[in-house]
Design a protein around this motif. Structure first.
Motif, short mmCIF file in Angstrom:
data_model
loop_
_atom_site.label_atom_id
_atom_site.label_comp_id
_atom_site.label_asym_id
_atom_site.label_seq_id
_atom_site.Cartn_x
_atom_site.Cartn_y
_atom_site.Cartn_z
N ASN A 21 0.83 -1.21 0.00
CA ASN A 21 0.00 0.00 0.00
C ASN A 21 0.86 1.26 0.00
O ASN A 21 0.58 2.21 -0.71
N THR A 22 1.92 1.25 0.79
CA THR A 22 2.83 2.40 0.84
C THR A 22 3.50 2.60 -0.51
O THR A 22 3.62 3.72 -0.98
N THR A 23 3.90 1.51 -1.14
CA THR A 23 4.54 1.59 -2.44
C THR A 23 3.61 2.18 -3.47
O THR A 23 4.00 3.03 -4.27
N GLN A 24 2.36 1.73 -3.47
CA GLN A 24 1.39 2.27 -4.42
C GLN A 24 1.18 3.76 -4.17
O GLN A 24 1.05 4.54 -5.11
N GLN A 25 1.13 4.16 -2.90
CA GLN A 25 0.95 5.57 -2.59
C GLN A 25 2.14 6.40 -3.06
O GLN A 25 1.96 7.48 -3.61
N LEU A 26 3.35 5.87 -2.88
CA LEU A 26 4.54 6.58 -3.34
C LEU A 26 4.56 6.67 -4.86
O LEU A 26 4.89 7.71 -5.42
N GLY A 27 4.21 5.59 -5.53
CA GLY A 27 4.16 5.59 -6.99
C GLY A 27 3.14 6.58 -7.50
O GLY A 27 3.40 7.32 -8.45
N SER A 28 1.99 6.60 -6.86
CA SER A 28 0.94 7.55 -7.27
C SER A 28 1.38 8.99 -7.04
O SER A 28 1.12 9.86 -7.86
N ALA A 29 2.06 9.24 -5.92
CA ALA A 29 2.52 10.60 -5.63
C ALA A 29 3.54 11.06 -6.67
O ALA A 29 3.47 12.19 -7.16
N ALA A 30 4.46 10.17 -7.02
CA ALA A 30 5.48 10.53 -8.03
C ALA A 30 4.82 10.77 -9.37
O ALA A 30 5.19 11.70 -10.10
N LEU A 31 3.84 9.95 -9.70
CA LEU A 31 3.14 10.11 -10.97
C LEU A 31 2.37 11.43 -11.00
O LEU A 31 2.37 12.13 -12.01
N LYS A 32 1.75 11.79 -9.89
CA LYS A 32 1.01 13.05 -9.83
C LYS A 32 1.93 14.25 -10.06
O LYS A 32 1.55 15.21 -10.72
N ILE A 33 3.14 14.19 -9.52
CA ILE A 33 4.10 15.28 -9.72
C ILE A 33 4.45 15.41 -11.20
O ILE A 33 4.46 16.50 -11.77
N ALA A 34 4.72 14.27 -11.84
CA ALA A 34 5.05 14.28 -13.27
C ALA A 34 3.87 14.75 -14.10
O ALA A 34 4.03 15.51 -15.07
N ILE A 35 2.66 14.33 -13.71
CA ILE A 35 1.46 14.74 -14.44
C ILE A 35 1.24 16.24 -14.30
O ILE A 35 0.90 16.91 -15.27
N ASN A 36 1.46 16.77 -13.13
CA ASN A 36 1.28 18.22 -12.92
C ASN A 36 2.25 19.01 -13.79
O ASN A 36 1.86 20.02 -14.41
N ALA A 37 3.49 18.57 -13.87
CA ALA A 37 4.47 19.26 -14.71
C ALA A 37 4.08 19.19 -16.19
O ALA A 37 4.14 20.19 -16.91
N LYS A 38 3.64 18.03 -16.65
CA LYS A 38 3.24 17.85 -18.04
C LYS A 38 1.99 18.68 -18.33
O LYS A 38 1.86 19.30 -19.38
N CYS A 39 1.07 18.72 -17.38
CA CYS A 39 -0.16 19.49 -17.54
C CYS A 39 0.16 20.97 -17.74
O CYS A 39 -0.40 21.61 -18.63
N THR A 40 1.05 21.50 -16.94
CA THR A 40 1.42 22.91 -17.05
C THR A 40 1.98 23.20 -18.44
O THR A 40 1.59 24.19 -19.08
N THR A 41 2.84 22.33 -18.93
CA THR A 41 3.41 22.51 -20.26
C THR A 41 2.34 22.44 -21.33
O THR A 41 2.28 23.30 -22.22
N GLU A 42 1.48 21.42 -21.25
CA GLU A 42 0.43 21.26 -22.25
C GLU A 42 -0.55 22.42 -22.23
O GLU A 42 -0.96 22.91 -23.28
N LEU A 43 -0.92 22.85 -21.05
CA LEU A 43 -1.87 23.95 -20.91
C LEU A 43 -1.31 25.22 -21.55
O LEU A 43 -2.02 25.92 -22.28
#
Length: 116
Positions: A21-43
């Motif tokens: 569960n902790t691993t999934q949470q860490l993976g999701s958190a890292a993915l959210k950071i990458a998604i936020n950066a990509k979103c800003t660029t795309e926007l």
């Protein structure tokens, strides 16, 4: 990265361990950071966004951009599988593709929500 792979290995028994569960949470958190950066660029590359924000102050633009990209990040778990998380952890090319797909799927929906 090793933690995400460990979650796959421990998750095959049908039981969920605290480490998995902790691993999934860490993976999701890292993915959210990458998604936020990509979103800003795309926007910032969307011409309608450029037009809509011309008359906004920097603070207004930043607030709406934060709302939109926060929305995209929050919708990410609905668009990603555990296999995607594991693949993203070990393959940078796959990670970029996964993040790009998630942003593409959700950015227009989140822009529409922010405009309402």
């Amino acid at each position: 990265m090793t933690l995400v792979l460990g979650a796959c290995a421990t998750g095959t028994t049908g039981t969920s361990s605290p480490a998995a569960n902790t691993t999934q949470q860490l993976g999701s958190a890292a993915l959210k950071i990458a998604i936020n950066a990509k979103c800003t660029t795309e926007l910032n590359n969307i011409s309608a966004w450029k037009t809509a924000t011309k008359l906004m102050t920097a603070e207004q633009k930043e607030n709406i951009q934060g709302e939109i990209c926060g929305c995209v990040s929050e919708k990410a778990p609905q668009s990603v599988t555990t296999v995607d998380l594991a693949t993203a952890a070990i393959d940078p090319t796959a990670r970029a593709t996964i993040v790009s797909n998630i942003v593409t799927k959700t950015i227009n929906e989140c822009v529409a929500e922010a405009v309402r």
